[in-house]
Every structure is written in C-alpha cells, then in structure tokens.
Design a protein around this motif. Structure first.
Motif, PDB file in Angstrom:
ATOM      1  N   GLU A 177       0.928  -1.539  -0.144  1.00 23.25           N
ATOM      2  CA  GLU A 177      -0.076  -0.224   0.522  1.00 23.25           C
ATOM      3  C   GLU A 177       0.425   0.759  -0.260  1.00 23.25           C
ATOM      4  N   TYR A 178       2.124   1.082   0.475  1.00 27.13           N
ATOM      5  CA  TYR A 178       3.218   2.530   0.419  1.00 27.13           C
ATOM      6  C   TYR A 178       3.313   2.628  -0.787  1.00 27.13           C
ATOM      7  N   PHE A 179       3.635   2.200  -1.814  1.00 29.57           N
ATOM      8  CA  PHE A 179       3.721   2.442  -3.198  1.00 29.57           C
ATOM      9  C   PHE A 179       1.961   2.633  -3.348  1.00 29.57           C
ATOM     10  N   HIS A 180       1.289   2.518  -3.932  1.00 30.10           N
ATOM     11  CA  HIS A 180       0.285   3.039  -4.379  1.00 30.10           C
ATOM     12  C   HIS A 180      -0.202   4.002  -3.317  1.00 30.10           C
ATOM     13  N   ARG A 181       0.008   4.346  -2.170  1.00 34.30           N
ATOM     14  CA  ARG A 181      -0.730   5.750  -1.977  1.00 34.30           C
ATOM     15  C   ARG A 181       0.093   6.326  -2.067  1.00 34.30           C
ATOM     16  N   TYR A 182       1.623   6.418  -2.447  1.00 34.94           N
ATOM     17  CA  TYR A 182       3.037   7.912  -2.708  1.00 34.94           C
ATOM     18  C   TYR A 182       1.836   7.729  -4.508  1.00 34.94           C
ATOM     19  N   ARG A 183       2.375   6.670  -4.459  1.00 31.21           N
ATOM     20  CA  ARG A 183       2.265   7.125  -6.453  1.00 31.21           C
ATOM     21  C   ARG A 183       0.422   8.008  -6.368  1.00 31.21           C
ATOM     22  N   GLU A 184      -0.761   7.891  -5.715  1.00 31.53           N
ATOM     23  CA  GLU A 184      -1.626   8.314  -5.998  1.00 31.53           C
ATOM     24  C   GLU A 184      -1.658   9.920  -4.686  1.00 31.53           C
TER      25      GLU A 184
ATOM     26  N   THR B 271      18.355  10.098  -0.851  1.00 33.17           N
ATOM     27  CA  THR B 271      17.740   9.487  -1.117  1.00 33.17           C
ATOM     28  C   THR B 271      16.724   9.617  -1.859  1.00 33.17           C
ATOM     29  N   TYR B 272      15.974   9.461  -2.763  1.00 29.18           N
ATOM     30  CA  TYR B 272      14.396   9.775  -2.802  1.00 29.18           C
ATOM     31  C   TYR B 272      13.641   8.591  -3.540  1.00 29.18           C
ATOM     32  N   PRO B 273      12.638   8.204  -3.321  1.00 27.56           N
ATOM     33  CA  PRO B 273      11.634   6.784  -4.122  1.00 27.56           C
ATOM     34  C   PRO B 273      11.199   7.189  -5.503  1.00 27.56           C
ATOM     35  N   VAL B 274      11.449   6.457  -6.387  1.00 27.64           N
ATOM     36  CA  VAL B 274      10.727   6.657  -7.464  1.00 27.64           C
ATOM     37  C   VAL B 274       9.907   5.590  -7.876  1.00 27.64           C
TER      38      VAL B 274
END
Length: 126
Positions: A36-43, A121-124
């Motif tokens: 869910e972290y990835f989905h929420r981040y993208r959202e 460091t940052y996420p893509v």
C-alpha cells in the motif's frame, strides 16, 4: 528561501536529507501494508501533479484580478499582491563560459577531482 530551508533541515533533521551510514532508513509505521505504501505514494504524486497544474491555470486569472484592484487585494482572510521576477538573456561570451564551466564540472566529477558533498536518497515509483 535557502536560509529558511537550511534552518528547517537543522531543526527537524529529516531522515532523507542526511548522509546515512546505516544500510537502510528507519521504517515509520503509517498503518499501511507494505504494498500500500507504493500505491499511496503514487496516488499522492498524481494528486500533487493535478494540483500543480490547476495552480498554473489559476495564476493568469489571479494576476488579472489583482491588477484590476490596483495591484493589491487585502481582506480579512486574503492578502494578495504581485511580484515580478526577471529572467535574463546573456551574451554569447557568458553563455560560452557557462558551457565551459558545466564541462569542467563534469570532467572533475568523472576524474575524481570533485568530491561528493552529499547524497540524497529518494523514491521513484511509477
């Protein structure tokens, strides 16, 4: 803005703004399952892009309205005014020097003369 940013980084010590020697950053529990972290981040990134687009669309109307009111609007809950920011076109000589500087920086990075000042460091997530 640079001073403000520096002061807040010093005050709040955000974990992504540090050179960490630890193998990974601490995981803060926000109540999501791992996926869910990835989905929420993208959202949220999509919502941010939509909001930024809407802000850009609003700007011309705001300029017109503020100009219509003599360059300032001040009410109980709104204080609006215009700021003009200049951009510059430089001579060929300055542009050439700027290109040389960029090339020299790349050369120093590639040869190891330049040293790494910090790593962020940052996420893509796509």
């Amino acid at each position: 803005m640079h001073d403000w940013e520096y002061q807040n980084i010093q005050k709040f010590q955000p974990p992504l703004n540090k050179n960490l020697t630890e193998p990974e950053l601490p995981l803060v529990d926000l109540g999501y399952d791992e996926s869910e972290y990835f989905h929420r981040y993208r959202e949220i990134k999509q919502m941010q892009a939509t909001l930024e687009q809407e802000l850009e669309e609003l700007k011309p109307n705001l300029v017109t309205l503020i100009e219509k009111h003599g360059g300032k609007i001040k009410t109980r809950d709104v204080n609006a005014y215009l700021v003009k920011r200049k951009t510059w076109d430089y001579s060929r000589e300055v542009e050439a020097l700027n290109s040389q500087l960029k090339e020299k920086k790349k050369e120093e990075e590639n040869t190891g003369i330049a040293t790494v000042k910090s790593v962020m460091t940052y996420p893509v997530v796509r």
